[in-house]
Design a protein around this motif. Structure first.
Motif, PDB file in Angstrom:
ATOM      1  N   LEU A 100      54.257  62.369  -5.666  1.00 27.30           N
ATOM      2  CA  LEU A 100      53.418  62.374  -6.868  1.00 27.30           C
ATOM      3  C   LEU A 100      52.573  61.103  -6.952  1.00 27.30           C
ATOM      4  CD1 LEU A 100      55.925  63.829  -9.470  1.00 27.30           C
ATOM      5  CD2 LEU A 100      54.017  65.007  -8.369  1.00 27.30           C
ATOM      6  N   ARG A 101      53.153  59.973  -6.559  1.00 32.43           N
ATOM      7  CA  ARG A 101      52.395  58.723  -6.579  1.00 32.43           C
ATOM      8  C   ARG A 101      51.259  58.761  -5.553  1.00 32.43           C
ATOM      9  NH1 ARG A 101      54.160  52.589  -5.164  1.00 32.43           N
ATOM     10  NH2 ARG A 101      52.444  51.604  -6.253  1.00 32.43           N
ATOM     11  N   SER A 102      51.499  59.366  -4.405  1.00 36.09           N
ATOM     12  CA  SER A 102      50.429  59.460  -3.406  1.00 36.09           C
ATOM     13  C   SER A 102      49.314  60.388  -3.881  1.00 36.09           C
ATOM     14  CB  SER A 102      50.978  59.917  -2.057  1.00 36.09           C
ATOM     15  OG  SER A 102      51.406  61.252  -2.120  1.00 36.09           O
ATOM     16  N   GLY A 106      45.323  59.278  -4.629  1.00 36.05           N
ATOM     17  CA  GLY A 106      44.133  59.969  -4.149  1.00 36.05           C
ATOM     18  C   GLY A 106      43.195  60.405  -5.264  1.00 36.05           C
ATOM     19  N   ALA A 107      43.721  60.545  -6.471  1.00 38.61           N
ATOM     20  CA  ALA A 107      42.916  61.049  -7.578  1.00 38.61           C
ATOM     21  C   ALA A 107      42.230  59.949  -8.383  1.00 38.61           C
ATOM     22  CB  ALA A 107      43.792  61.878  -8.515  1.00 38.61           C
ATOM     23  N   ILE A 108      42.707  58.720  -8.276  1.00 38.29           N
ATOM     24  CA  ILE A 108      42.120  57.637  -9.069  1.00 38.29           C
ATOM     25  C   ILE A 108      41.396  56.666  -8.153  1.00 38.29           C
ATOM     26  CG2 ILE A 108      43.868  57.829 -10.876  1.00 38.29           C
ATOM     27  CD1 ILE A 108      45.200  55.325  -9.722  1.00 38.29           C
ATOM     28  N   ARG A 112      45.394  49.650  -6.246  1.00 37.12           N
ATOM     29  CA  ARG A 112      46.823  49.966  -6.128  1.00 37.12           C
ATOM     30  C   ARG A 112      47.169  51.123  -7.041  1.00 37.12           C
ATOM     31  NH1 ARG A 112      47.117  44.149  -6.516  1.00 37.12           N
ATOM     32  NH2 ARG A 112      47.509  43.324  -4.447  1.00 37.12           N
ATOM     33  N   ALA A 113      47.973  52.007  -6.536  1.00 34.88           N
ATOM     34  CA  ALA A 113      48.440  53.127  -7.359  1.00 34.88           C
ATOM     35  C   ALA A 113      49.551  52.627  -8.286  1.00 34.88           C
ATOM     36  CB  ALA A 113      48.967  54.251  -6.475  1.00 34.88           C
ATOM     37  N   PRO A 114      49.548  53.063  -9.524  1.00 33.65           N
ATOM     38  CA  PRO A 114      50.602  52.609 -10.441  1.00 33.65           C
ATOM     39  C   PRO A 114      51.956  53.217 -10.089  1.00 33.65           C
ATOM     40  CG  PRO A 114      49.216  54.248 -11.496  1.00 33.65           C
ATOM     41  CD  PRO A 114      48.595  53.942 -10.175  1.00 33.65           C
ATOM     42  N   THR A 115      53.003  52.512 -10.455  1.00 29.38           N
ATOM     43  CA  THR A 115      54.364  53.031 -10.307  1.00 29.38           C
ATOM     44  C   THR A 115      54.595  54.044 -11.422  1.00 29.38           C
ATOM     45  OG1 THR A 115      55.066  50.895  -9.444  1.00 29.38           O
ATOM     46  CG2 THR A 115      56.795  52.375 -10.238  1.00 29.38           C
ATOM     47  N   LEU A 116      55.215  55.159 -11.077  1.00 27.90           N
ATOM     48  CA  LEU A 116      55.459  56.214 -12.062  1.00 27.90           C
ATOM     49  C   LEU A 116      56.930  56.224 -12.451  1.00 27.90           C
ATOM     50  CD1 LEU A 116      53.417  59.097 -10.414  1.00 27.90           C
ATOM     51  CD2 LEU A 116      52.651  57.466 -12.136  1.00 27.90           C
TER      52      LEU A 116
END
Length: 127
Positions: A100-102, A106-108, A112-116
């Motif tokens: 889900l984080r990956s 890709g969508a934002i 850095r992708a946020p931690t969920l």
């Protein structure tokens, strides 16, 4: 200039805030960006969950995404349907958290992708 004109000019200066006329403060802009990120993450997680072939996660939907405590870590609040046990849904969400984080990455458009972090709510009507 007369005294009346000076008083009205001073009163007008104290009432009008330049920030409200020309874009606002940096804090308001940051809050808007956080809300925008949360909406994007909510859409991305919803789409990713619908693409999974997991019978428990098919009955889960995203209610809200909120900063926890900032945009580097997001709380994803999901609600399960009547057929899915909340404990089982929480365990399966933890298993697919990396996927889900990956998908969110890709969508934002962020460095850095946020931690969920997931919070599972019981079905409506249950305590």
């Amino acid at each position: 200039m007369g005294k009346d004109r000076l008083r009205s000019r001073d009163a007008a200066r104290s009432v009008v805030d330049a920030g409200s006329l020309f874009g606002g403060t940096a804090a308001r802009k940051a809050q808007r960006k956080e809300r925008q990120l949360c909406r994007q993450v909510q859409e991305a997680v919803s789409e990713a969950l619908s693409a999974l072939r997991d019978e428990v996660l098919q009955d889960v939907w995203v209610v809200e995404v909120a900063p926890a405590p900032d945009a580097g870590r997001l709380a994803v609040i999901v609600q399960v349907g009547p057929s899915a046990p909340p404990d089982e849904a929480a365990a399966r969400l933890e298993k697919v958290a990396g996927y889900l984080r990956s998908e969110v990455a890709g969508a934002i458009t962020r460095k850095r992708a946020p931690t969920l972090v997931f919070q599972v709510l019981p079905p409506e009507g249950e305590p």
